[in-house]
Design a protein around this motif. Structure first.
Motif, PDB file in Angstrom:
ATOM      1  N   ASN A 331      62.571  61.121  14.999  1.00  0.00           N
ATOM      2  CA  ASN A 331      62.018  61.639  16.258  1.00  0.00           C
ATOM      3  C   ASN A 331      61.140  60.635  17.000  1.00  0.00           C
ATOM      4  O   ASN A 331      60.207  61.020  17.714  1.00  0.00           O
ATOM      5  CB  ASN A 331      61.208  62.927  15.996  1.00  0.00           C
ATOM      6  N   TYR A 332      61.447  59.334  16.838  1.00  0.00           N
ATOM      7  CA  TYR A 332      60.667  58.319  17.560  1.00  0.00           C
ATOM      8  C   TYR A 332      61.156  58.218  19.000  1.00  0.00           C
ATOM      9  O   TYR A 332      62.357  58.121  19.270  1.00  0.00           O
ATOM     10  CB  TYR A 332      60.809  56.965  16.863  1.00  0.00           C
ATOM     11  N   ASP A 333      60.221  58.236  19.925  1.00  0.00           N
ATOM     12  CA  ASP A 333      60.534  58.200  21.357  1.00  0.00           C
ATOM     13  C   ASP A 333      60.628  56.741  21.813  1.00  0.00           C
ATOM     14  O   ASP A 333      59.727  56.196  22.439  1.00  0.00           O
ATOM     15  CB  ASP A 333      59.451  58.951  22.151  1.00  0.00           C
ATOM     16  N   LYS A 337      67.699  56.767  20.862  1.00  0.00           N
ATOM     17  CA  LYS A 337      67.411  58.147  20.474  1.00  0.00           C
ATOM     18  C   LYS A 337      68.662  58.776  19.896  1.00  0.00           C
ATOM     19  O   LYS A 337      69.771  58.316  20.110  1.00  0.00           O
ATOM     20  CB  LYS A 337      66.921  58.950  21.678  1.00  0.00           C
TER      21      LYS A 337
END
Length: 476
Positions: A331-333, A337
């Motif tokens: 879930n790293y922005d 993605k």
């Protein structure tokens, strides 16, 4: 409503006669109620004395009969023995008893046989119950209060029907353990079979399936003298090891937890419980893992649970190293993605190599020091969470690919010296842990591991007394 309580020795003829008279009254009178208390002959005297003392009565033989005044809150009014009960029945209900002596003796013998059969049946039923025996040392520590409600659950022990919990605290008082026992029983947990308390080592680790050692008592009693602490730890854990060796089950699972000297403590257990496989002893690095995950998560603006497979190498209580070569981030922005199951290597997202090797390592060390700065104890909640995580993995609850860092005896793994307990990455499968070899142990990491090994060897020398002897020889 009249309620009469009939108590007596199971082999007493007069008690048998009172029973039959009371049964007759109950059949004839709709509001007449009786309660029978049958006591075995060898228990009767003590039971009678205790009952009379509690109620302020004087009575010396079987049976003992009283009337409970239901409309006055159950207050008891003593009638006396059989003659007094017979007289009461004749006066109030015009009913008497004409049972002969032979009949009385026959009923009394039948009562005794029935009670003995019931006791035998109960003992047999209890013998069929095979609870899992869990022992917890320093049970009055705050960690135990967080641990117990989760420990006694099917989530941790999915294939266990019942658990016997044994609470040991050599420094605590019996009253405190009694309160903890009562509070545990009040939880009404389905798996709980029984709770026992212990303030000495007389029964310690008997039939143990799981042992959780929460000890940190030396922080309070030995001041700042490291030599004294190590000596105290050595004496205690050598004794623990010998007791585990002779009393615990051979497949026992032993988890050493806490803030200080955890590797040394685990090593002392292994050395002194030689009939038990060294793979059954581990110590926790999960708190360090989680502290490292929290720092990374804050930097990357994700949740702590989004960071996985962080590795802790070395001496958990001393020179350790946080390794991110297997770590992944969900879930790293960022620029790349994907769906919820998509993750990226932490090493590719964190480009600041200098920060990873210096500031990051120092942040984890300072976090550990801050947690224990005042009490010399690891944070109770996170420690309990770490113990539960290891137990779940050991019991097959967590995925077989999940990497955990635990302190174990390393028999030459990663070119490390024998006989030293060091934290290494492992996976759990089929109730066993295996060292993870799909990792790179480069020159820099080897150097740090050698430093940890040297540190731990010195601690063991202190514990054995060899250090003082060698030092004196060098001085001479």
């Amino acid at each position: 409503m009249a309620k009469f309580v009939l108590s007596g020795q199971t082999d007493c003829p007069l008690y048998a006669k009172a029973e039959l008279l009371a049964d007759s009254l109950q059949r004839s009178l709709p509001k007449f109620r009786i309660q029978k208390i049958s006591i075995l002959p060898h228990e009767w005297k003590d039971w009678l004395e205790a009952t009379c003392k509690r109620n302020g009565w004087k009575h010396h033989q079987s049976p003992l009969i009283w009337r409970e005044l239901v409309d006055q809150g159950g207050k008891g009014m003593l009638l006396g023995g059989f003659s007094d009960f017979l007289e009461h029945c004749q006066e109030y209900y015009s009913i008497t008893s004409d049972m002969g002596t032979d009949m009385m003796l026959s009923v009394a013998a039948e009562n005794l046989e029935t009670n003995l059969n019931l006791i035998a049946e109960e003992q047999y039923r209890v013998s069929l119950i095979k609870p899992l025996h869990i022992w917890i040392s320093s049970a009055l520590s705050p960690t135990c209060s967080f641990l117990i409600p989760n420990l006694l659950s099917a989530e941790v022990f999915p294939h266990v029907l019942t658990i016997s919990l044994h609470l040991l605290d050599l420094e605590g008082d019996e009253e405190g353990l009694q309160w903890l026992k009562m509070e545990t029983e009040d939880l009404a947990l389905r798996l709980l079979h029984q709770v026992t308390i212990h303030t000495d080592l007389e029964q310690a680790f008997q039939e143990a399936d799981v042992i959780l050692l929460l000890d940190e008592w030396w922080c309070d009693v030995t001041g700042n003298d490291e030599d004294m602490k190590i000596k105290a730890i050595s004496d205690r854990y050598r004794e623990y090891g010998r007791l585990i060796d002779t009393r615990a089950k051979k497949d026992v699972k032993v988890i050493v937890s806490g803030h200080s000297f955890v590797n040394l403590r685990c090593s002392l257990l292994v050395d002194n419980a030689q009939s038990i496989d060294s793979h059954q002893f581990v110590t926790l690095a999960t708190q360090l893992e989680n502290e490292a995950k929290a720092i990374i998560a804050k930097k990357l603006r994700v949740r702590t649970s989004d960071v996985t497979n962080v590795i802790v190498w070395g001496n958990i209580s001393g020179s350790f190293y946080i390794d991110l070569q297997r770590a992944r981030v969900f879930n790293y922005d960022g620029a790349i993605k994907g769906p919820a199951f998509f993750s990226q290597p932490a090493s590719k997202i964190l480009h600041e190599r200098k920060w990873l090797e210096t500031d990051f390592q120092d942040l984890v060390r300072r976090q550990r020091a801050a947690v224990a700065s005042k009490t010399c104890r690891a944070a109770a909640m996170s420690l309990a969470n770490g113990i539960l995580a290891i137990l779940k993995a050991w019991n097959g609850i967590r995925g077989p690919d999940e990497v955990l860092s635990v302190g174990v005896l390393c028999p030459g793994d990663y070119d490390l010296p024998d006989g030293i307990v060091l934290s290494v990455p492992v996976t759990f499968a089929d109730g066993k842990w295996s060292a993870l070899f799909d990792v790179t142990v480069g020159g820099k990491l080897k150097e740090k591991l050698q430093l940890s090994a040297s540190e731990l060897r010195q601690e063991k020398e202190f514990a054995s007394g060899n250090y003082t002897i060698l030092k004196n020889e060098e001085d001479n």
